[in-house]
Structures are given as structure tokens and as C-alpha cells.
Design an enzyme around this catalytic site. Structure first.
Site, PDB file in Angstrom:
ATOM      1  N   CYS A  43       0.797  -1.353  -0.019  1.00  0.00           N
ATOM      2  CA  CYS A  43      -0.156   0.194  -0.150  1.00  0.00           C
ATOM      3  C   CYS A  43       0.786   1.066   0.036  1.00  0.00           C
ATOM      4  CB  CYS A  43      -0.792  -0.101   1.305  1.00  0.00           C
ATOM      5  SG  CYS A  43      -1.720   1.551   1.534  1.00  0.00           S
ATOM      6  N   CYS A  65       0.049   3.804   2.713  1.00  0.00           N
ATOM      7  CA  CYS A  65       0.466   3.571   4.093  1.00  0.00           C
ATOM      8  C   CYS A  65       1.964   3.231   4.028  1.00  0.00           C
ATOM      9  CB  CYS A  65       0.293   1.874   3.965  1.00  0.00           C
ATOM     10  SG  CYS A  65      -1.511   1.407   3.827  1.00  0.00           S
TER      11      CYS A  65
END
Length: 105
Positions: A30, A33
Site C-alpha cells: 500500500c 501506507c
């Protein structure tokens, strides 16, 4: 550094914590993230007196991620007394994340 959370230590580290706990639900793949990871680590050090900040990899701990119906990452949930208290979805700036934490502790 943010505390590493897993299905195995979830109860002790989050549900039984005496302090509020902010959990960053994330995954290696991600991009957003990874972008907020240094912010999470910095805030976990800066705010250690007020709140515990931890990270839970949703790929490695699917049981906990499923329990809290994590559908989009990054998702941050603040827990107080073992209960979800506030939720924030998506990446953000350091000042926005810190303000969200301060508003909810």
C-alpha cells in the site's frame, strides 16, 4: 517506533491497554501506507505519554482486520478501554494525523 501489533498480541496490547491506542491498519503493498509510516513512527515517539501507537499488517493479521471490517487502508482506529472510539481512513499530513489524535484522546 510504532508498536508492532498482531492477531496474537492484540488483546494484551490494545484491548487491555490502560492508555488510548491508535492502530494503523496497513500493508506492505500500500503506497499511502508507506507514505504515512514515518509520520506514525514519529508521532508514536512524540506522543508516548498520551497514547500508544501501533501498526497492524492486514495481510499478516487477517483475523483482527476482519473483526474491525477494514476495507480500505490505511485506516487508523483509536481504541479507548478496549473499544473502537474514532476512525480515520486514508493518508494524511503529519499535522492532520496529530490533530485527529489530540482531538480524540
Amino acid at each position: 517506533m510504532a508498536k508492532e501489533l498482531t492477531d496474537a498480541n492484540w488483546t494484551a496490547e490494545v484491548l487491555q491497554s490502560q492508555k488510548p491506542v491508535v492502530v494503523d491498519f496497513w500493508a506492505e503493498w500500500c503506497g499511502p501506507c508507506r507514505a504515512i509510516a514515518p509520520i506514525i513512527d514519529k508521532l508514536s515517539t512524540e506522543m508516548t505519554d498520551q497514547v500508544t501507537i501501533g501498526k497492524l499488517n492486514v495481510d499478516n493479521s487477517p483475523e483482527t482486520a476482519g473483526t474491525y471490517q477494514i476495507r480500505s487502508i490505511p485506516t487508523m482506529i483509536m481504541f479507548k478501554n478496549g473499544e473502537p472510539f474514532a476512525v480515520r481512513v486514508g493518508g494524511s499530513s503529519e499535522s492532520d494525523i496529530k490533530a485527529w489524535i489530540e482531538e480524540n484522546i
